[in-house]
Scaffold this active site. Structure first.
Site, PDB file in Angstrom:
ATOM      1  N   ASP A 183     -38.111 -33.291 -14.026  1.00 44.78           N
ATOM      2  CA  ASP A 183     -38.520 -32.134 -14.826  1.00 44.78           C
ATOM      3  C   ASP A 183     -39.180 -31.129 -13.888  1.00 44.78           C
ATOM      4  O   ASP A 183     -39.994 -31.497 -13.036  1.00 44.78           O
ATOM      5  CB  ASP A 183     -39.496 -32.564 -15.920  1.00 44.78           C
ATOM      6  CG  ASP A 183     -39.762 -31.435 -16.905  1.00 44.78           C
ATOM      7  OD1 ASP A 183     -38.957 -31.283 -17.845  1.00 44.78           O
ATOM      8  OD2 ASP A 183     -40.758 -30.716 -16.718  1.00 44.78           O
ATOM      9  N   ASN A 191     -39.923 -18.012 -15.823  1.00 44.34           N
ATOM     10  CA  ASN A 191     -39.232 -17.273 -16.889  1.00 44.34           C
ATOM     11  C   ASN A 191     -40.118 -16.199 -17.500  1.00 44.34           C
ATOM     12  O   ASN A 191     -39.674 -15.079 -17.773  1.00 44.34           O
ATOM     13  CB  ASN A 191     -38.768 -18.243 -17.977  1.00 44.34           C
ATOM     14  CG  ASN A 191     -37.373 -18.784 -17.712  1.00 44.34           C
ATOM     15  OD1 ASN A 191     -36.581 -18.174 -17.006  1.00 44.34           O
ATOM     16  ND2 ASN A 191     -37.075 -19.933 -18.281  1.00 44.34           N
ATOM     17  N   HIS A 196     -35.491 -14.233 -17.318  1.00 44.57           N
ATOM     18  CA  HIS A 196     -34.522 -15.327 -17.374  1.00 44.57           C
ATOM     19  C   HIS A 196     -33.512 -15.271 -16.235  1.00 44.57           C
ATOM     20  O   HIS A 196     -32.960 -16.298 -15.843  1.00 44.57           O
ATOM     21  CB  HIS A 196     -33.799 -15.305 -18.721  1.00 44.57           C
ATOM     22  CG  HIS A 196     -34.671 -15.717 -19.871  1.00 44.57           C
ATOM     23  ND1 HIS A 196     -35.081 -17.018 -20.058  1.00 44.57           N
ATOM     24  CD2 HIS A 196     -35.240 -14.987 -20.871  1.00 44.57           C
ATOM     25  CE1 HIS A 196     -35.839 -17.086 -21.137  1.00 44.57           C
ATOM     26  NE2 HIS A 196     -35.963 -15.870 -21.651  1.00 44.57           N
ATOM     27  N   ASP A 200     -32.554 -18.481 -14.158  1.00 40.08           N
ATOM     28  CA  ASP A 200     -31.195 -18.984 -13.925  1.00 40.08           C
ATOM     29  C   ASP A 200     -30.941 -19.168 -12.434  1.00 40.08           C
ATOM     30  O   ASP A 200     -30.309 -20.141 -12.009  1.00 40.08           O
ATOM     31  CB  ASP A 200     -30.168 -18.003 -14.503  1.00 40.08           C
ATOM     32  CG  ASP A 200     -30.152 -18.016 -16.023  1.00 40.08           C
ATOM     33  OD1 ASP A 200     -30.755 -18.935 -16.615  1.00 40.08           O
ATOM     34  OD2 ASP A 200     -29.535 -17.114 -16.622  1.00 40.08           O
ATOM     35  N   ASP A 226     -34.822 -27.234 -18.269  1.00 48.77           N
ATOM     36  CA  ASP A 226     -35.287 -27.464 -16.898  1.00 48.77           C
ATOM     37  C   ASP A 226     -35.361 -28.963 -16.606  1.00 48.77           C
ATOM     38  O   ASP A 226     -36.147 -29.397 -15.770  1.00 48.77           O
ATOM     39  CB  ASP A 226     -36.661 -26.808 -16.687  1.00 48.77           C
ATOM     40  CG  ASP A 226     -37.724 -27.393 -17.621  1.00 48.77           C
ATOM     41  OD1 ASP A 226     -37.348 -28.075 -18.600  1.00 48.77           O
ATOM     42  OD2 ASP A 226     -38.924 -27.169 -17.373  1.00 48.77           O
ATOM     43  N   ARG A 247     -37.626 -36.409  -0.877  1.00 51.06           N
ATOM     44  CA  ARG A 247     -36.873 -35.276  -0.335  1.00 51.06           C
ATOM     45  C   ARG A 247     -36.683 -34.191  -1.395  1.00 51.06           C
ATOM     46  O   ARG A 247     -36.820 -32.991  -1.110  1.00 51.06           O
ATOM     47  CB  ARG A 247     -35.515 -35.736   0.204  1.00 51.06           C
ATOM     48  CG  ARG A 247     -35.588 -36.602   1.438  1.00 51.06           C
ATOM     49  CD  ARG A 247     -34.241 -36.634   2.149  1.00 51.06           C
ATOM     50  NE  ARG A 247     -33.157 -37.060   1.272  1.00 51.06           N
ATOM     51  CZ  ARG A 247     -32.750 -38.318   1.152  1.00 51.06           C
ATOM     52  NH1 ARG A 247     -33.358 -39.286   1.843  1.00 51.06           N
ATOM     53  NH2 ARG A 247     -31.736 -38.629   0.355  1.00 51.06           N
TER      54      ARG A 247
END
Length: 329
Positions: A183, A191, A196, A200, A226, A247
Site C-alpha cells: 500500500d 492527489n 490526479h 496517475d 494505490d 528494494r
C-alpha cells in the site's frame, strides 16, 4: 480434350489439352492402346474390343509414370466409320491434373463441366482461405480481449481478476509461494496537492519499479487505487522476501518528479509465506497479508511485516482497522 484414332489403332490427331499431358513426345502416330490402358470395361484388349464398346463410358489411364486417370466416350466419325473420335475428361481427378500439368481454364471448352468443377474448387479454396483469416482474426481478438480483461489499463500490470486466478493456481499447485500486499503511503496527499494527473504518473512509476524489482515468474497486480499485490512462486525462505521488500521500499522513497514538482510517497508491505504442502485458502491468505500490512502501517509505515498468528490476535484486540481513506494518507 479429344483424340482421333485411325482404323489401324494409331492416333492420327490429338487436341491441344491432351497433347499437354505428353508434352515430351507427340501422341500422333502412336498406338492408342500402347499409350492408354483401359481399366473398364475390363474386356477391352484390342481395337476390335474397343470398337465393340463405342458410345460406352470408358475408364482409362495413361501408361506413363503419373498414371493420370481419364474418362471418355468413343464414337465413329460420320465421314469415316472406321476411324474413331474419343472425347476425354478428367472427372474427379481434374484438380490433380491441373496441378500436375499446369492447366488453366483456356485448356477446356467453355461448356466443359470441368470448368464448373474448377470454379467450385477455386471458390472452395478462396472460402477456406477467408475462413482461416477470419479464424485467425477472431483468435487474435479473443486473446486481446482476454488479455485486456486481466490487465490494469493505467499501469499495464495485472488486475485483481488476474491476481485471483494466479493465486488459485498457486494454491492448487501445492508448492511454496508468497503474497505481498503493498500500500502506498502518503499517496492521497499527492492527489490532493498536485492533482490526479500527478497521481496517475506516480502509479505508473510505481508499477515500473515493482516490475523491475521482481522476477518474470512473479505476478505484479494493481488491485485498488494505490494497492498492489505481488505473488512470488517458489520461495525458499524469508531472506528472499526480505530483500525484495527492502528494494521496493527503498526505491519508492525516492521522490518522483512531475512537472517541476516532487511527489513523495513510501510503501508499507504485508507478506505471507506459504510453505510447500501447506493447506491454504485464497481468502485466508489475502486476509493474513492484509493483517501484516496493517501492522506495518501501525508501526510507522515504509516497512515490511511478515504475517504471524499473534498479529491477528493483536489486531482483533485493537478492533477493526481504520478505513481505506485514512490508510491511504
Amino acid at each position: 480434350m479429344h483424340l482421333l484414332v485411325g482404323p489401324t489403332g494409331h492416333i492420327t490427331h490429338a487436341g491441344p489439352t491432351i497433347a499437354k499431358l505428353r508434352a515430351e513426345q507427340s501422341l500422333i502416330g502412336q498406338r492408342f492402346l500402347e499409350v492408354f490402358a483401359i481399366n473398364r470395361p475390363r474386356a477391352v484388349a484390342s481395337m476390335q474390343d474397343l470398337a465393340a464398346n463405342v458410345r460406352k463410358k470408358l475408364h482409362l489411364e495413361l501408361r506413363d509414370a503419373r498414371r493420370t486417370s481419364l474418362k471418355g466416350i468413343m464414337v465413329p466419325l460420320p465421314e469415316d466409320p472406321d476411324s474413331m473420335i474419343l472425347n476425354l475428361s478428367f472427372g474427379i481427378s481434374i484438380v490433380d491434373a491441373v496441378r500436375d500439368y499446369s492447366l488453366t481454364n483456356a485448356d477446356f471448352a467453355a461448356t466443359d463441366l470441368a470448368i464448373e468443377m474448377l470454379y467450385l474448387v477455386e471458390a472452395k479454396t478462396a472460402a477456406m482461405a477467408a475462413s482461416r483469416r477470419l479464424n485467425m482474426s477472431l483468435q487474435g481478438a479473443k486473446i486481446a480481449a482476454e488479455e485486456q480483461a486481466f490487465t490494469d489499463t493505467l499501469t499495464g500490470l495485472k488486475n485483481r481478476r488476474a491476481m485471483d486466478t494466479v493465486l488459485a493456481r498457486m494454491i492448487a499447485g501445492g508448492g511454496s509461494f508468497a503474497v505481498m500486499h503493498i500500500d502506498l503511503d502518503y499517496f492521497k496527499a499527492v492527489n490532493d496537492t498536485l492533482g490526479h494527473a500527478a497521481g496517475d504518473h506516480v502509479l505508473q512509476e510505481v508499477a515500473r519499479i515493482m516490475v523491475d524489482e521482481t522476477r518474470e515468474s512473479d505476478t505484479v497486480a494493481r488491485v485498488g487505487g494505490d494497492e498492489f499485490t505481488v505473488i512470488l512462486p517458489n520461495i525458499a525462505g524469508y531472506q528472499t522476501l526480505q530483500r525484495v521488500g527492502e528494494r521496493i521500499i527503498e526505491r519508492l522513497e525516492v521522490p518522483v518528479p512531475f512537472q517541476g514538482q516532487e511527489c513523495r510517497i513510501s510503501a508499507s508491505i504485508g507478506t505471507v509465506w506459504i510453505r510447500a504442502g501447506t493447506p491454504a485458502q485464497a481468502e485466508e491468505v489475502l486476509a493474513d497479508a492484509d493483517v501484516a500490512l496493517y501492522a506495518s502501517k501501525r508501526a510507522g509505515r515504509a516497512q515490511q511485516t511478515f504475517y504471524a498468528p499473534e498479529l491477528r490476535r493483536a489486531a482483533n484486540a485493537e478492533g477493526p482497522p481504520a478505513g481505506r481513506d485514512s490508510r491511504a494518507g
